[in-house]
Motif scaffolding. Structure first.
Motif, PDB file in Angstrom:
ATOM      1  N   UNK A 389       0.834  -1.196   0.000  1.00  0.00           N
ATOM      2  CA  UNK A 389       0.000   0.000   0.000  1.00  0.00           C
ATOM      3  C   UNK A 389       0.870   1.247   0.000  1.00  0.00           C
ATOM      4  N   UNK A 390       0.361   2.390  -0.487  1.00  0.00           N
ATOM      5  CA  UNK A 390       1.107   3.645  -0.386  1.00  0.00           C
ATOM      6  C   UNK A 390       1.408   3.996   1.062  1.00  0.00           C
ATOM      7  N   UNK A 391       2.432   4.807   1.246  1.00  0.00           N
ATOM      8  CA  UNK A 391       2.896   5.112   2.599  1.00  0.00           C
ATOM      9  C   UNK A 391       1.796   5.726   3.462  1.00  0.00           C
ATOM     10  N   UNK A 392       1.004   6.657   2.894  1.00  0.00           N
ATOM     11  CA  UNK A 392      -0.030   7.311   3.687  1.00  0.00           C
ATOM     12  C   UNK A 392      -1.089   6.316   4.141  1.00  0.00           C
ATOM     13  N   UNK A 393      -1.513   5.437   3.233  1.00  0.00           N
ATOM     14  CA  UNK A 393      -2.510   4.437   3.603  1.00  0.00           C
ATOM     15  C   UNK A 393      -1.954   3.475   4.639  1.00  0.00           C
ATOM     16  N   UNK A 394      -0.679   3.098   4.483  1.00  0.00           N
ATOM     17  CA  UNK A 394      -0.059   2.179   5.434  1.00  0.00           C
ATOM     18  C   UNK A 394       0.078   2.832   6.810  1.00  0.00           C
ATOM     19  N   UNK A 395       0.446   4.112   6.829  1.00  0.00           N
ATOM     20  CA  UNK A 395       0.550   4.816   8.112  1.00  0.00           C
ATOM     21  C   UNK A 395      -0.803   4.893   8.803  1.00  0.00           C
ATOM     22  N   UNK A 396      -1.863   5.098   8.012  1.00  0.00           N
ATOM     23  CA  UNK A 396      -3.200   5.104   8.591  1.00  0.00           C
ATOM     24  C   UNK A 396      -3.566   3.761   9.188  1.00  0.00           C
ATOM     25  N   UNK A 397      -3.169   2.670   8.518  1.00  0.00           N
ATOM     26  CA  UNK A 397      -3.445   1.327   9.055  1.00  0.00           C
ATOM     27  C   UNK A 397      -2.740   1.122  10.389  1.00  0.00           C
ATOM     28  N   UNK A 398      -1.487   1.559  10.459  1.00  0.00           N
ATOM     29  CA  UNK A 398      -0.723   1.387  11.694  1.00  0.00           C
ATOM     30  C   UNK A 398      -1.378   2.137  12.844  1.00  0.00           C
ATOM     31  N   UNK A 399      -1.802   3.383  12.597  1.00  0.00           N
ATOM     32  CA  UNK A 399      -2.445   4.164  13.656  1.00  0.00           C
ATOM     33  C   UNK A 399      -3.772   3.546  14.070  1.00  0.00           C
ATOM     34  N   UNK A 400      -4.496   2.990  13.090  1.00  0.00           N
ATOM     35  CA  UNK A 400      -5.782   2.376  13.408  1.00  0.00           C
ATOM     36  C   UNK A 400      -5.611   1.094  14.199  1.00  0.00           C
ATOM     37  N   UNK A 401      -4.525   0.358  13.972  1.00  0.00           N
ATOM     38  CA  UNK A 401      -4.330  -0.924  14.629  1.00  0.00           C
ATOM     39  C   UNK A 401      -3.770  -0.784  16.039  1.00  0.00           C
ATOM     40  N   UNK A 402      -3.147   0.339  16.356  1.00  0.00           N
ATOM     41  CA  UNK A 402      -2.554   0.497  17.687  1.00  0.00           C
ATOM     42  C   UNK A 402      -3.592   0.337  18.804  1.00  0.00           C
ATOM     43  N   UNK A 403      -4.719   1.066  18.777  1.00  0.00           N
ATOM     44  CA  UNK A 403      -5.708   0.855  19.849  1.00  0.00           C
ATOM     45  C   UNK A 403      -6.319  -0.535  19.821  1.00  0.00           C
ATOM     46  N   UNK A 404      -6.417  -1.140  18.615  1.00  0.00           N
ATOM     47  CA  UNK A 404      -6.971  -2.489  18.527  1.00  0.00           C
ATOM     48  C   UNK A 404      -6.031  -3.499  19.173  1.00  0.00           C
ATOM     49  N   UNK A 405      -4.722  -3.330  18.947  1.00  0.00           N
ATOM     50  CA  UNK A 405      -3.749  -4.212  19.592  1.00  0.00           C
ATOM     51  C   UNK A 405      -3.786  -4.066  21.095  1.00  0.00           C
ATOM     52  N   UNK A 406      -3.958  -2.843  21.566  1.00  0.00           N
ATOM     53  CA  UNK A 406      -4.074  -2.623  23.010  1.00  0.00           C
ATOM     54  C   UNK A 406      -5.304  -3.322  23.568  1.00  0.00           C
ATOM     55  N   UNK A 407      -6.404  -3.268  22.825  1.00  0.00           N
ATOM     56  CA  UNK A 407      -7.621  -3.960  23.247  1.00  0.00           C
ATOM     57  C   UNK A 407      -7.397  -5.472  23.293  1.00  0.00           C
ATOM     58  N   UNK A 408      -6.716  -6.024  22.288  1.00  0.00           N
ATOM     59  CA  UNK A 408      -6.426  -7.458  22.269  1.00  0.00           C
ATOM     60  C   UNK A 408      -5.566  -7.853  23.468  1.00  0.00           C
ATOM     61  N   UNK A 409      -4.577  -7.021  23.776  1.00  0.00           N
ATOM     62  CA  UNK A 409      -3.689  -7.328  24.899  1.00  0.00           C
ATOM     63  C   UNK A 409      -4.446  -7.317  26.222  1.00  0.00           C
ATOM     64  N   UNK A 410      -5.287  -6.318  26.406  1.00  0.00           N
ATOM     65  CA  UNK A 410      -6.079  -6.241  27.644  1.00  0.00           C
ATOM     66  C   UNK A 410      -7.022  -7.437  27.747  1.00  0.00           C
ATOM     67  N   UNK A 411      -7.619  -7.826  26.623  1.00  0.00           N
ATOM     68  CA  UNK A 411      -8.527  -8.978  26.621  1.00  0.00           C
ATOM     69  C   UNK A 411      -7.797 -10.256  27.024  1.00  0.00           C
ATOM     70  N   UNK A 412      -6.573 -10.400  26.519  1.00  0.00           N
ATOM     71  CA  UNK A 412      -5.795 -11.593  26.856  1.00  0.00           C
ATOM     72  C   UNK A 412      -5.448 -11.631  28.338  1.00  0.00           C
ATOM     73  N   UNK A 413      -5.043 -10.489  28.866  1.00  0.00           N
ATOM     74  CA  UNK A 413      -4.687 -10.431  30.284  1.00  0.00           C
ATOM     75  C   UNK A 413      -5.898 -10.726  31.161  1.00  0.00           C
ATOM     76  N   UNK A 414      -7.025 -10.158  30.820  1.00  0.00           N
ATOM     77  CA  UNK A 414      -8.234 -10.396  31.625  1.00  0.00           C
ATOM     78  C   UNK A 414      -8.680 -11.848  31.538  1.00  0.00           C
TER      79      UNK A 414
END
Length: 594
Positions: A389-414
């Motif tokens: 993907x173009x750099x701008x689209x890829x950067x948007x994906x990374x920013x969008x996935x950060x809170x989702x990864x945090x949610x996954x991590x919290x779910x695993x810990x709980x």
């Protein structure tokens, strides 16, 4: 104090689109009101947000008194505090429980004392909410909810919040839209006071009749290019520039043309209705020659100079217009099918039916994996697809996935946390087996989410539905209930970019009001609280609007699965990719127990 733009360019989020701003060079000075004029899509809002420090330029530079705006991919707070941006719909900037809290949030970055805050709020209310009578109460009662105000009142409150901090640079995007006459008078008065205090103002507007008499300069934009920088009086003598920019003439200029046809010529100095009325009466009584004699010598010299430079200005404007047309033709030739096919990277030419097949194969392979190694293998093609993907689209994906990864991590810990009451006391523990099982499922969900994100970013909604129609065509012929499934899936994919779009919009609002030196599309943790509720409300509103739109267009089950897929073209390359996908799918099935 001045703002200097040097060859400023801002790229569009989609690679096949033309740049939002192209090689803009201009200097804006304090003590002036500068108008940004252009048709919709000309780059006015982008230019305002760039000046406000919200959008980083892709090329060129922007300076405030020779100090660069962007330093280490951020704008220093010292610069942000001098910028006051009011969005095109200021009522959408409101999110606090009361008017008092709205003012408190806007004033918080400035570190005023409590006494100073009270004075700032009192001054803003005096300016924007004057009592209608001696016994009238103010509309902006500090304890009142901003959502209890009418639409026009909320817009006026948004303007009050933007000026309450007394920024040196006032940046207004279509400020008169949706305002009643009384509010427009207050707005013009506020602009005059701001200029007399030595501040600068940049106003993006289509309302020339309202703002042209108050303006010192007019910047004319067309397709992201600056095609003219001139005085307001020159606009009246050069209506062709407005037509070149794709704008219609304002009522005052149309009226002047109609009087010219009737034999009453109005001078180019008549900017306000009062001036026009005076010249109309005087021209009728004494003739045009007498009106010319009443003009000051400096205005006569200016008129003569304008006539001498008229040919040169025409040639320059024609050249700029020709260059813009050539650029537009090149873009159209390069993306002739851009309205039907998304051209993000190499995926634009792929048939949407192929994308659906690959997506279904990948999701199926991911769901069949029982071990970490096999699941990790299914991540490889998704990662490679996203990397292209173009750099701008890829950067948007990374920013969008950060809170989702945090949610996954919290779910695993709980999920791994255990609680027992053995021996009469409350005991906490942690089960690695439970946590690992949850983490494996979360890992699988992450892969599917990434594949869905790739699909939604590379495929327009209409093409996505066409491809899904074909994929589910067999089930329809077997009288299976595939229509409702198709509608649900297509709307789900459409909602993914909608969430990201709303997040970007609210992050702009929070950054504009919070004055935090942040990278684009990021917010501080302290701002999440005020931001979450209006973000959810906006998403619910968007979903409701989508539902109403479907009802108005009479979307029914039989209309979704039509025969539009016959317009799709399956190429030899699509066949090769499909065969490769089937082979990879077979490999994934063979290693599902690894």
């Amino acid at each position: 104090m001045h703002i200097e733009l040097n060859h400023l360019s801002v790229a569009a989020p989609e690679p096949h689109k033309r740049a939002l701003l192209q090689d803009v060079s201009v200097t804006m000075n304090s003590g002036e009101i500068t108008l940004l004029v252009g048709c919709t899509g000309s780059g006015k809002t982008t230019l305002l947000q760039t000046i406000a420090g919200l959008k980083p330029p892709n090329a060129g530079s922007i300076l405030l008194d020779d100090e660069p705006f962007w330093q280490n991919r951020k704008v220093p707070q010292s610069i942000l505090l001098r910028m006051g941006l009011v969005f095109q719909f200021p009522e959408q900037q409101l999110f606090a429980r009361s008017v008092q809290r709205e003012f408190a949030y806007s004033l918080r970055p400035y570190r005023f004392t409590e006494e100073q805050k009270k004075r700032q709020i009192s001054s803003a209310l005096e300016q924007w909410d004057p009592p209608a009578g001696k016994e009238s109460e103010r509309r902006f009662n500090l304890d009142r909810s901003p959502f209890a105000l009418s639409g026009g009142e909320r817009r006026r409150l948004g303007l009050a919040l933007g000026t309450a901090v007394e920024p040196h640079w006032l940046l207004l995007d279509e400020p008169s839209a949706g305002l009643e006459a009384q509010s427009v008078v207050l707005l013009l008065k506020a602009l005059d006071q701001h200029r007399h205090a030595g501040g600068g103002a940049v106003v993006a507007t289509h309302d020339l009749d309202t703002f042209l008499p108050r303006a010192d300069r007019v910047l004319l934009l067309r397709e992201g290019c600056l095609i003219a920088d001139l005085a307001p009086k020159e606009i009246h003598s050069r209506p062709d520039l407005l037509e070149q920019a794709g704008l219609g003439l304002p009522p005052s200029m149309r009226l002047a043309q109609q009087f010219a046809v009737a034999g009453i010529e109005l001078p180019f100095t008549a900017l306000t209705p009062e001036e026009m009325a005076e010249h109309i009466v005087f021209s009728r009584l004494h003739g045009w020659d007498m009106v010319q004699e009443l003009k000051p010598d400096d205005e006569l010299r200016a008129a003569e100079k304008m006539e001498q430079e008229k040919v040169h200005t025409n040639e320059s404007a024609t050249s700029a217009l020709a260059q813009g047309n050539v650029a537009a033709e090149i873009i159209n030739l390069a993306s002739a099918d851009s309205q039907a096919v998304s051209s993000i990277g190499l995926y634009g030419a792929m048939d949407p039916r192929l994308k659906w097949i690959l997506y279904i194969l990948l999701v199926t392979a991911s769901m069949l994996q029982h071990r970490w190694l096999g699941l990790s293998f299914t991540l490889v093609p998704v990662a490679l697809a996203l990397a292209a993907l173009p750099r701008q689209a890829l950067a948007g994906c990374v920013k969008l996935m950060k809170p989702l990864l945090l949610f996954f991590l919290i779910s695993t810990v709980l999920s791994g946390t255990t609680l027992s009451t053995e021996r009469g006391s409350l005991q906490f523990g942690f089960s690695l087996i439970q946590a690992e099982a949850t983490l494996l499922n979360v890992y699988r969900l992450l892969i599917v989410t990434l594949a869905s994100l790739w699909f939604s970013l590379t495929t327009p909604y209409g093409r996505m539905v066409e491809g899904l129609n074909w994929v589910l065509g067999v089930g329809k012929r077997l009288r299976l209930p595939v229509t409702s499934f198709a509608l649900a899936v297509s709307l789900t994919f459409r909602f993914i970019p909608m969430i990201w779009s709303e997040w970007q919009r609210f992050s702009l609002i929070v950054r504009a009001r919070g004055k935090a030196a942040l990278r684009p599309n990021t917010v501080r943790v302290r701002d999440l609280g005020p931001m979450v509720i209006p973000l959810l409300m906006s998403l619910f509103q968007r979903a409701e609007d989508m539902t109403i739109g479907m009802e108005m267009r009479k979307v029914k089950e039989h209309s979704l699965l039509g025969t539009r897929f016959v317009l799709l073209v399956w190429s030899k390359r699509d066949t090769m990719i499909c065969i490769t996908g089937l082979i990879v799918f077979a490999l994934f099935i063979s290693i599902r127990n690894l």
